[in-house]
Design a protein around this motif. Structure first.
Motif, mmCIF file in Angstrom:
data_model
loop_
_atom_site.group_PDB
_atom_site.id
_atom_site.type_symbol
_atom_site.label_atom_id
_atom_site.label_comp_id
_atom_site.label_asym_id
_atom_site.label_seq_id
_atom_site.Cartn_x
_atom_site.Cartn_y
_atom_site.Cartn_z
ATOM 1 N N ILE A 34 -8.389 14.253 9.153
ATOM 2 C CA ILE A 34 -8.660 12.944 8.536
ATOM 3 C C ILE A 34 -8.436 11.869 9.606
ATOM 4 C CG2 ILE A 34 -8.038 11.306 6.730
ATOM 5 C CD1 ILE A 34 -6.745 13.656 5.207
ATOM 6 N N PHE A 35 -9.466 11.059 9.817
ATOM 7 C CA PHE A 35 -9.391 9.947 10.776
ATOM 8 C C PHE A 35 -8.759 8.763 10.025
ATOM 9 C CE2 PHE A 35 -12.052 6.887 13.529
ATOM 10 C CZ PHE A 35 -11.184 6.987 14.610
ATOM 11 N N LYS A 37 -5.560 19.503 5.121
ATOM 12 C CA LYS A 37 -4.850 20.252 4.084
ATOM 13 C C LYS A 37 -3.362 19.920 4.059
ATOM 14 C CE LYS A 37 -7.892 24.245 3.957
ATOM 15 N NZ LYS A 37 -8.218 24.961 5.193
ATOM 16 N N THR A 38 -2.737 19.935 5.246
ATOM 17 C CA THR A 38 -1.270 19.809 5.285
ATOM 18 C C THR A 38 -0.794 18.380 5.514
ATOM 19 O OG1 THR A 38 -1.182 20.138 7.674
ATOM 20 C CG2 THR A 38 -1.142 22.130 6.308
ATOM 21 N N ARG A 39 -1.705 17.498 5.920
ATOM 22 C CA ARG A 39 -1.366 16.095 6.244
ATOM 23 C C ARG A 39 -0.469 15.972 7.483
ATOM 24 N NH1 ARG A 39 -3.428 11.974 2.393
ATOM 25 N NH2 ARG A 39 -5.132 13.319 1.768
ATOM 26 N N GLU A 40 -0.353 17.068 8.227
ATOM 27 C CA GLU A 40 0.417 17.062 9.472
ATOM 28 C C GLU A 40 -0.252 16.092 10.458
ATOM 29 O OE1 GLU A 40 1.379 20.526 12.786
ATOM 30 O OE2 GLU A 40 0.342 21.041 10.935
ATOM 31 N N SER A 41 0.543 15.376 11.245
ATOM 32 C CA SER A 41 0.002 14.428 12.233
ATOM 33 C C SER A 41 -0.370 15.121 13.528
ATOM 34 C CB SER A 41 1.041 13.360 12.567
ATOM 35 O OG SER A 41 1.289 12.548 11.466
ATOM 36 N N PHE A 42 -1.489 14.661 14.128
ATOM 37 C CA PHE A 42 -1.909 15.173 15.447
ATOM 38 C C PHE A 42 -2.137 13.999 16.393
ATOM 39 C CE2 PHE A 42 -2.737 18.757 12.743
ATOM 40 C CZ PHE A 42 -2.286 19.798 13.536
ATOM 41 N N PHE A 50 0.868 -1.186 0.000
ATOM 42 C CA PHE A 50 0.000 0.000 0.000
ATOM 43 C C PHE A 50 0.898 1.227 0.000
ATOM 44 C CE2 PHE A 50 -2.951 -2.967 2.213
ATOM 45 C CZ PHE A 50 -4.042 -2.831 1.377
ATOM 46 N N LYS A 51 0.404 2.302 -0.616
ATOM 47 C CA LYS A 51 1.157 3.565 -0.565
ATOM 48 C C LYS A 51 0.662 4.360 0.630
ATOM 49 C CE LYS A 51 2.640 4.435 -5.232
ATOM 50 N NZ LYS A 51 1.805 3.554 -6.085
ATOM 51 N N GLU A 52 1.568 4.987 1.381
ATOM 52 C CA GLU A 52 1.172 5.849 2.491
ATOM 53 C C GLU A 52 0.173 6.889 1.963
ATOM 54 O OE1 GLU A 52 2.859 6.339 5.785
ATOM 55 O OE2 GLU A 52 2.524 8.474 6.130
ATOM 56 N N GLY A 53 -0.969 7.012 2.620
ATOM 57 C CA GLY A 53 -1.955 8.010 2.205
ATOM 58 C C GLY A 53 -3.004 7.454 1.261
ATOM 59 N N GLN A 54 -2.823 6.210 0.799
ATOM 60 C CA GLN A 54 -3.812 5.595 -0.107
ATOM 61 C C GLN A 54 -5.144 5.425 0.616
ATOM 62 O OE1 GLN A 54 -2.211 2.038 -1.953
ATOM 63 N NE2 GLN A 54 -4.251 1.273 -2.464
ATOM 64 N N VAL A 55 -6.210 5.900 -0.021
ATOM 65 C CA VAL A 55 -7.534 5.811 0.622
ATOM 66 C C VAL A 55 -8.040 4.373 0.566
ATOM 67 C CG1 VAL A 55 -9.952 6.571 0.459
ATOM 68 C CG2 VAL A 55 -8.102 8.216 0.117
ATOM 69 N N PHE A 106 7.841 9.259 15.653
ATOM 70 C CA PHE A 106 8.802 9.617 14.605
ATOM 71 C C PHE A 106 9.390 11.016 14.794
ATOM 72 C CE2 PHE A 106 5.725 6.567 12.760
ATOM 73 C CZ PHE A 106 6.590 5.487 12.680
ATOM 74 N N ASN A 107 9.374 11.523 16.046
ATOM 75 C CA ASN A 107 9.973 12.828 16.357
ATOM 76 C C ASN A 107 9.561 13.905 15.351
ATOM 77 O OD1 ASN A 107 11.515 11.584 18.478
ATOM 78 N ND2 ASN A 107 12.856 10.789 16.873
ATOM 79 N N LYS A 108 8.222 13.993 15.123
ATOM 80 C CA LYS A 108 7.749 14.957 14.120
ATOM 81 C C LYS A 108 7.514 16.343 14.709
ATOM 82 C CE LYS A 108 5.171 11.860 11.050
ATOM 83 N NZ LYS A 108 3.865 11.746 10.387
ATOM 84 N N GLY A 109 7.789 16.528 15.998
ATOM 85 C CA GLY A 109 7.539 17.835 16.613
ATOM 86 C C GLY A 109 7.177 17.638 18.068
#
Ligand code: ADP
Ligand code: CDP
Length: 241
Positions: A172-173, A204-209, A107-112, A216-219
């Protein structure tokens, strides 16, 4: 309410006996772990964020016809729940491909993923939570075929409700994990529904929350969690006047 003896200390929560035999007290601790406990930290206030979000969703789901173990909050990181005989299954629903299925399958990351995909892992840290299919679940005697059907249907219902909820919040859930347990002759939703057990991306930005910020030390994970709590609080102010 008096805390009874400590029954279990997990990676993020502690369970205590309560005054009633059929209830438990769950403390959401500030501990955070990832990769099956290999990465460990503590963030002040994280337990309270996850407890508040879980309590909100248990209440929201109950109002929408999903039976849960939630009874009430005792303080900002402690809740009273019905004591369940937990079924050792991690039931994961996925709307978008991310995490382990991208690593393990083409699967590709982000594939619906439409319709959403349900994956069932055997809850056993020592064995690395191996994936089970329906036949293995039945052969292991974890649930009956009818119960499995019910668990999957309830998980899909939760998924639809929360997908639509987060969509309204601009998120996005992506996926989430739930656990179920037996209470008298019913199966109830247990454990938690929080940023530790789901993936949420900005539309919009696909940023993780969610916990990926920590994995993954994203912030700053507390800033990310606070944002979700803030958005839910805003929703409450609008809808629960
Ligand atoms: P883990 O066990 O994965 O480290 P936690 O730290 O979140 O996870 O521990 C909470 C434990 O409590 C989990 O093992 C979960 O299955 C269990 N649990 C959740 N809700 C209930 C409930 N209502 N009754 C009994 N056990 C529960
Ligand atoms: O988290 P990881 O990538 O290892 O596993 P996954 O199978 O891709 O996780 C799917 C979803 O279930 C994610 O939202 C995880 O946070 C959640 N999950 C969880 O809460 N607890 C687990 N033990 C495994 C997954």
């Amino acid at each position: 309410m008096e805390f009874g003896e400590l029954l279990y200390e997990g990676k993020a929560k502690s369970l205590y006996k309560s005054e009633k035999d059929d209830e438990l007290i769950t403390c959401f601790r500030d501990d955070m772990t990832a990769f099956n406990g290999v990465k460990k930290d503590s963030f002040q206030g994280k337990g309270a964020y996850n407890a508040a979000v879980s309590a909100f969703f248990f209440d929201y789901l109950e109002k929408n016809g999903v039976k849960t173990h939630f009874i009430k909050m005792l303080d900002d990181h402690t809740m009273v729940v019905k004591k369940l005989q937990m079924i050792p299954l991690e039931v994961i629903a996925r709307n978008v491909a991310a995490g382990s299925i991208v690593k393990k399958l083409p699967f590709k990351e982000g594939q619906v993923l439409n319709p959403p995909v349900i994956v069932t892992d055997y809850k056993d840290d020592e064995k690395g939570d191996p994936s089970l299919n329906d036949d293995l679940i039945i052969a292991l005697g974890l649930v009956t075929p009818e119960e499995l059907k019910e668990i999957k249907a309830v998980t899909l219902k939760i998924n639809k409700l929360l997908y639509e909820f987060f969509d309204e919040l601009g998120l996005i859930f992506v996926d989430f994990k739930v656990e179920f347990g037996r209470y008298k002759d019913t199966i109830l939703l247990g454990d938690e529904i929080s940023m530790d057990s789901m993936r949420l991306w900005d539309k919009k930005t696909r940023e993780s929350f969610d916990k990926d910020v920590y994995r993954f030390n994203k912030g700053d994970v507390m800033t990310a969690y606070a944002k979700v709590v803030e958005k839910i609080d805003e929703w409450k102010r609008e809808h629960l006047k």
